[in-house]
Design an enzyme around this catalytic site. Structure first.
Site, PDB file in Angstrom:
ATOM      1  N   LEU A 159      -2.552  15.134 -20.302  1.00  0.00           N
ATOM      2  CA  LEU A 159      -1.582  14.328 -21.077  1.00  0.00           C
ATOM      3  C   LEU A 159      -0.382  14.843 -20.649  1.00  0.00           C
ATOM      4  CD1 LEU A 159      -3.362  13.911 -24.443  1.00  0.00           C
ATOM      5  CD2 LEU A 159      -3.377  12.503 -22.339  1.00  0.00           C
TER       6      LEU A 159
ATOM      7  N   HIS B 163       1.823   9.726 -21.542  1.00  0.00           N
ATOM      8  CA  HIS B 163       0.875   9.366 -22.454  1.00  0.00           C
ATOM      9  C   HIS B 163       1.513   9.612 -23.784  1.00  0.00           C
ATOM     10  CE1 HIS B 163      -1.412  11.136 -18.842  1.00  0.00           C
ATOM     11  NE2 HIS B 163      -2.117  10.061 -18.993  1.00  0.00           N
TER      12      HIS B 163
ATOM     13  N   LYS C  23       3.853   2.153 -15.481  1.00  0.00           N
ATOM     14  CA  LYS C  23       3.717   2.868 -14.159  1.00  0.00           C
ATOM     15  C   LYS C  23       2.627   2.279 -13.231  1.00  0.00           C
ATOM     16  CE  LYS C  23       2.922   6.860 -11.518  1.00  0.00           C
ATOM     17  NZ  LYS C  23       1.608   6.978 -11.810  1.00  0.00           N
TER      18      LYS C  23
ATOM     19  N   SER D 156       3.404  11.515 -13.886  1.00  0.00           N
ATOM     20  CA  SER D 156       2.005  11.309 -13.398  1.00  0.00           C
ATOM     21  C   SER D 156       1.098  12.499 -13.465  1.00  0.00           C
ATOM     22  CB  SER D 156       1.990  10.702 -12.091  1.00  0.00           C
ATOM     23  OG  SER D 156       0.474  10.746 -11.317  1.00  0.00           O
TER      24      SER D 156
END
Ligand code: PAF
Length: 294
Positions: A37, A41, A153, A189
């Site tokens: 995470l 997130h 994204k 990411s």
């Protein structure tokens, strides 16, 4: 819910926990993740926290969305740290199944969205979306949340999930939330962790090339193929980027565009060393609100 995080690893356990909340008339939100995470997130969790009474997250590195030779084995799995982050974001329930719970011996059914799964990510990762839509439908069926939150994204992914839910009458509402970026613009990411220091300095060009395209369109340039060419040169000049695509597409059909229209997205994917990065930007007047209201 009380403030203690409950972790369930079986379908029966998570169903019973969610069911007891639903029985009290509570609105349930789910944030499906593959763990590792990051702020992206966490921003989905914060959005869900403000809109729902009960916040569920799922952590499952889904093997069926990785092709042989991709990074399934090396994908980071810092479960204890992820659970700490869930606690600090006020997540109530976390579902952490193993592959044999999600795909027991004899599993034979897969979900495939047709048209919009084919171009772009679908062309470069042919089995990827079938794995994503299969696991997401399973997770939605298991959790039975009112709302599910996904990041912008993965623009094509969230579009496919919306299409799947529409086509298969899944009652969960899909909410897409904005991409969270590093200060220099790189989209967050879990895979950014693979980048070397040198690659990290080059990685920012993915977002700056897209941003340049947006500015050209805002400035009135009509020839999108010219913008496409220039974005691609800007991305690859003086970098090690190997380009898959950088282009401007219709936000609904994902068809590549030659001239501007109201619903457009600039999308890109390219590999730096061994790390494949993707990014996109919605082109005004198209906005997340338009997407979520559709
Ligand atoms: O975006 C992701 O993290 C994954 O594709 C998802 C939606 C959790 C399915 O495994």
């Amino acid at each position: 819910m009380d403030s203690s995080l409950k972790v369930a690893s079986t379908i029966a356990e998570i169903r019973a926990l969610v069911q007891s909340c639903r029985a009290e008339g509570k609105q349930v939100g789910v944030v499906p993740t593959m763990g590792a995470l990051h702020e992206g997130h966490l921003s989905l969790m914060r959005a869900a926290r403000t809109r729902c009474d009960v916040l569920v997250s799922t952590i499952f590195v889904n093997p069926t969305q990785f092709a042989p030779g991709e990074d399934f084995e090396k994908y980071p799995r810092p479960l204890d740290h992820d659970l700490d982050l869930c606690r600090s974001e006020g997540v109530d329930l976390v579902f952490t199944p193993t592959p044999d719970i999600m795909y027991p011996a004899g599993h034979q059914t897969h979900v495939e969205v047709e048209g919009i799964s084919q171009p772009w990510e679908g062309a470069h990762r042919p089995s990827h979306f079938r794995g994503v839509t299969t696991v997401v439908l399973k997770l939605l069926n298991i959790v039975l949340a009112d709302v599910a939150f996904f990041g912008q994204k993965d623009y094509q992914q969230q579009l496919l999930i919306r299409q799947m839910c529409r086509d298969l009458d899944v009652p969960t509402r899909i909410e897409t939330c904005e991409t969270i970026r590093e200060e220099d613009g790189l989209a967050l990411s879990s895979r950014n962790a693979y980048l070397s220091a040198e690659e990290r300095t080059q990685a920012v060009k993915l977002s700056t090339a897209l941003q340049w395209g947006l500015e050209e369109i805002a400035g009135g340039v009509q020839d999108l193929s010219q913008i496409r060419q220039e974005m691609s040169q800007r991305l690859t000049a003086e970098t090690e980027f190997v380009l898959d695509y950088i282009t401007i597409v219709d936000a609904w059909s994902l068809e590549e565009l030659e001239s501007p229209r109201d619903h457009m997205v600039a999308i890109a994917a390219a590999t730096l060393g061994s790390t494949r990065l993707i990014d996109n930007m919605l082109i005004p007047p198209f906005s997340l609100q338009t997407l979520n209201d559709r």
